[in-house]
Scaffold this motif. Sequence first.
Motif, PDB file in Angstrom:
ATOM      1  N   CYS A 241     -61.342 -51.902  95.146  1.00  0.00           N
ATOM      2  CA  CYS A 241     -61.186 -50.412  95.257  1.00  0.00           C
ATOM      3  C   CYS A 241     -59.558 -50.176  95.080  1.00  0.00           C
ATOM      4  O   CYS A 241     -59.162 -50.839  95.917  1.00  0.00           O
ATOM      5  CB  CYS A 241     -61.742 -49.568  96.283  1.00  0.00           C
ATOM      6  SG  CYS A 241     -63.637 -49.278  96.053  1.00  0.00           S
TER       7      CYS A 241
ATOM      8  N   GLU B 221     -62.741 -49.690  90.712  1.00  0.00           N
ATOM      9  CA  GLU B 221     -62.581 -48.391  90.556  1.00  0.00           C
ATOM     10  C   GLU B 221     -61.357 -47.903  91.220  1.00  0.00           C
ATOM     11  O   GLU B 221     -60.894 -48.489  92.098  1.00  0.00           O
ATOM     12  CB  GLU B 221     -63.941 -47.447  90.981  1.00  0.00           C
ATOM     13  CG  GLU B 221     -64.349 -47.503  92.549  1.00  0.00           C
ATOM     14  CD  GLU B 221     -65.660 -46.858  92.546  1.00  0.00           C
ATOM     15  OE1 GLU B 221     -65.723 -45.712  92.440  1.00  0.00           O
ATOM     16  OE2 GLU B 221     -66.769 -47.325  93.027  1.00  0.00           O
TER      17      GLU B 221
ATOM     18  N   PHE C 171     -59.288 -44.824  93.326  1.00  0.00           N
ATOM     19  CA  PHE C 171     -59.304 -43.412  94.060  1.00  0.00           C
ATOM     20  C   PHE C 171     -57.767 -42.835  94.210  1.00  0.00           C
ATOM     21  O   PHE C 171     -57.030 -43.981  94.672  1.00  0.00           O
ATOM     22  CB  PHE C 171     -59.880 -43.852  95.573  1.00  0.00           C
ATOM     23  CG  PHE C 171     -61.341 -44.207  95.555  1.00  0.00           C
ATOM     24  CD1 PHE C 171     -62.286 -43.105  95.724  1.00  0.00           C
ATOM     25  CD2 PHE C 171     -61.734 -45.639  95.251  1.00  0.00           C
ATOM     26  CE1 PHE C 171     -63.558 -43.907  95.751  1.00  0.00           C
ATOM     27  CE2 PHE C 171     -63.003 -45.711  95.232  1.00  0.00           C
ATOM     28  CZ  PHE C 171     -63.908 -45.064  95.569  1.00  0.00           C
TER      29      PHE C 171
ATOM     30  N   ARG D 266     -57.059 -36.241  86.560  1.00  0.00           N
ATOM     31  CA  ARG D 266     -58.514 -36.237  85.779  1.00  0.00           C
ATOM     32  C   ARG D 266     -58.482 -36.194  84.364  1.00  0.00           C
ATOM     33  O   ARG D 266     -59.142 -36.759  83.639  1.00  0.00           O
ATOM     34  CB  ARG D 266     -59.303 -34.843  86.255  1.00  0.00           C
ATOM     35  CG  ARG D 266     -59.422 -34.882  87.807  1.00  0.00           C
ATOM     36  CD  ARG D 266     -60.352 -33.716  88.206  1.00  0.00           C
ATOM     37  NE  ARG D 266     -60.400 -33.774  89.546  1.00  0.00           N
ATOM     38  CZ  ARG D 266     -59.634 -32.983  90.639  1.00  0.00           C
ATOM     39  NH1 ARG D 266     -58.364 -32.338  90.237  1.00  0.00           N
ATOM     40  NH2 ARG D 266     -59.944 -33.027  91.892  1.00  0.00           N
TER      41      ARG D 266
ATOM     42  N   PRO E  35     -63.423 -46.037  86.552  1.00  0.00           N
ATOM     43  CA  PRO E  35     -63.959 -45.003  87.303  1.00  0.00           C
ATOM     44  C   PRO E  35     -62.869 -44.474  88.225  1.00  0.00           C
ATOM     45  O   PRO E  35     -62.269 -45.051  88.729  1.00  0.00           O
ATOM     46  CB  PRO E  35     -65.246 -45.275  87.945  1.00  0.00           C
ATOM     47  CG  PRO E  35     -65.780 -46.349  87.592  1.00  0.00           C
ATOM     48  CD  PRO E  35     -64.789 -47.364  86.812  1.00  0.00           C
ATOM     49  N   LEU E  36     -62.481 -43.206  87.896  1.00  0.00           N
ATOM     50  CA  LEU E  36     -61.704 -42.461  88.863  1.00  0.00           C
ATOM     51  C   LEU E  36     -62.155 -41.363  89.553  1.00  0.00           C
ATOM     52  O   LEU E  36     -62.908 -40.494  89.043  1.00  0.00           O
ATOM     53  CB  LEU E  36     -60.370 -41.760  88.035  1.00  0.00           C
ATOM     54  CG  LEU E  36     -59.238 -40.991  88.445  1.00  0.00           C
ATOM     55  CD1 LEU E  36     -58.315 -41.890  89.263  1.00  0.00           C
ATOM     56  CD2 LEU E  36     -58.595 -40.183  87.757  1.00  0.00           C
ATOM     57  N   THR E  37     -61.815 -41.424  90.906  1.00  0.00           N
ATOM     58  CA  THR E  37     -62.194 -40.170  91.805  1.00  0.00           C
ATOM     59  C   THR E  37     -60.806 -39.757  92.247  1.00  0.00           C
ATOM     60  O   THR E  37     -59.988 -40.354  92.806  1.00  0.00           O
ATOM     61  CB  THR E  37     -62.960 -41.007  92.916  1.00  0.00           C
ATOM     62  OG1 THR E  37     -64.123 -41.473  92.738  1.00  0.00           O
ATOM     63  CG2 THR E  37     -63.299 -39.703  94.068  1.00  0.00           C
TER      64      THR E  37
ATOM     65  N   ALA F 154     -59.215 -36.903  95.107  1.00  0.00           N
ATOM     66  CA  ALA F 154     -59.682 -36.618  96.146  1.00  0.00           C
ATOM     67  C   ALA F 154     -58.350 -35.964  96.875  1.00  0.00           C
ATOM     68  O   ALA F 154     -57.196 -36.154  96.524  1.00  0.00           O
ATOM     69  CB  ALA F 154     -60.406 -37.081  97.057  1.00  0.00           C
TER      70      ALA F 154
ATOM     71  N   LEU G 256     -63.022 -43.260 101.442  1.00  0.00           N
ATOM     72  CA  LEU G 256     -63.872 -43.148 100.436  1.00  0.00           C
ATOM     73  C   LEU G 256     -64.323 -44.662  99.928  1.00  0.00           C
ATOM     74  O   LEU G 256     -65.528 -44.870  99.378  1.00  0.00           O
ATOM     75  CB  LEU G 256     -63.281 -42.420  99.342  1.00  0.00           C
ATOM     76  CG  LEU G 256     -62.887 -40.961  99.675  1.00  0.00           C
ATOM     77  CD1 LEU G 256     -62.053 -40.288  98.543  1.00  0.00           C
ATOM     78  CD2 LEU G 256     -64.181 -40.095  99.707  1.00  0.00           C
TER      79      LEU G 256
ATOM     80  N   ARG H  44     -68.137 -47.970  99.176  1.00  0.00           N
ATOM     81  CA  ARG H  44     -68.298 -48.708  97.695  1.00  0.00           C
ATOM     82  C   ARG H  44     -68.370 -50.170  98.313  1.00  0.00           C
ATOM     83  O   ARG H  44     -68.522 -51.195  97.479  1.00  0.00           O
ATOM     84  CB  ARG H  44     -67.418 -48.581  96.508  1.00  0.00           C
ATOM     85  CG  ARG H  44     -67.115 -47.282  96.116  1.00  0.00           C
ATOM     86  CD  ARG H  44     -68.199 -46.556  95.781  1.00  0.00           C
ATOM     87  NE  ARG H  44     -67.968 -45.498  95.078  1.00  0.00           N
ATOM     88  CZ  ARG H  44     -67.938 -44.254  94.985  1.00  0.00           C
ATOM     89  NH1 ARG H  44     -68.253 -43.791  96.313  1.00  0.00           N
ATOM     90  NH2 ARG H  44     -67.407 -43.500  94.314  1.00  0.00           N
TER      91      ARG H  44
END
Length: 397
Positions: A51, A80, A82, A97, A107-109, A111, A133, A137
């Motif tokens: 991550c 991924e 974050f 985003r 994948p991008l989160t 927060a 976060l 995972r």
Amino acid sequence: MGETARVSAVVWTAAGSLLAWLWLLLGQGFFWRTDVRLPRRREPDVWPPVCVVVPARDEAAVLPDALPSLLGQEYPGRAEVFLVDDGSTDGTGELARELARRHGGLPLTVASPGEPPAGWTGKLWAVRHGIALARARDPEYLLLTDADIAHRPDSLRELVAAAGSGGFDVVSQMARLRVESAWERLVVPAFVYFFAQLYPFRRIGGRGSRTAAAAGGCVLLRADAAARARIPDAIRHAVIDDVALARAVKGAGGRVWLGLADRVDSVRPYPRLHDLWRMVSRSAYAQLRHNPLVLAGTVAGLVLVYLVPPVTLAAGVAAGGAAAAVAGGLAWLIMAGTYVPMLRYYRQPWWLAPLLPFTACLYLLMTVDSAVQHHRGRGAAWKGRTYARPEAVPDEG
């Protein structure tokens, strides 16, 4: 008699500087060499999950050059990203985003943890939120990287392979900083040179060595080592968080490696002297533990090591003092010679090497200014926040 005493003082001062440079040349872990790159590595049979945690505050100007490089990592395992928006006012989160929608990839989160509580720096509060976060995972590794750092497509792959092959809990690379403006060419290579002098890279990776440091722009951290060292809670108030992280991991029995980067670059510009001055002065006094005596010793050391050689060379030539001129000239020659490898690493001309005393004088002034700003209550200021010295921070117990 008085004139003889003055000449003798100049000679002894020049000799002291020369002895200091001979020790730095041979006894400080060969800090001046630039061949400490990612250690030998072999690819694992199964690539562990990773991550990537990116703390970001008002980074809209640099994010388009950095974030797509993370999303585009060619990593064979699960990974991924974050991005933790630390109270940005320039649309950093929404831009992240949009970049993910446009470029795809990992994948991008995105927060946001809100404002940091007392005792936390904003960056480490964001890192804490990102790690929390990421733990959902169940990653084996965490890559902590800054929002202004661009990674080559194989960067994550090479970092993980190096960590697994060498049994390291931290693998960190000193990102290659930007050197385009005249001030960047003069100041930036010296910044890395001075850092390596304080924390010789060869010593950091050695078994049994107490020397510990990392470069915050690129830190691959084993997740279980982070838990053992209580990262980032144990270093929550650290302004120089990368060095604090490495010390915490080593203190918990982990192994740390740090070297120069081939696949990691900073895209943040520092076009003016003012920009570079702020970069250095915001944390220089914290590096000295906010201690006036350590500051005085540092200033004296910088004068002896970097300013005495050209001054005693000039004084010896002017006064016909061969001993002072020779000692000062040899010290300056060693100084310049040890700086040439760093200039080559940054693809800069060798003739900048004799200017290192001038650059060191700038760093001396930046360090003094850092102490002055601290005592005026404006020390360790960055992006609208000013952080207290650790002793002034309430302990959570």
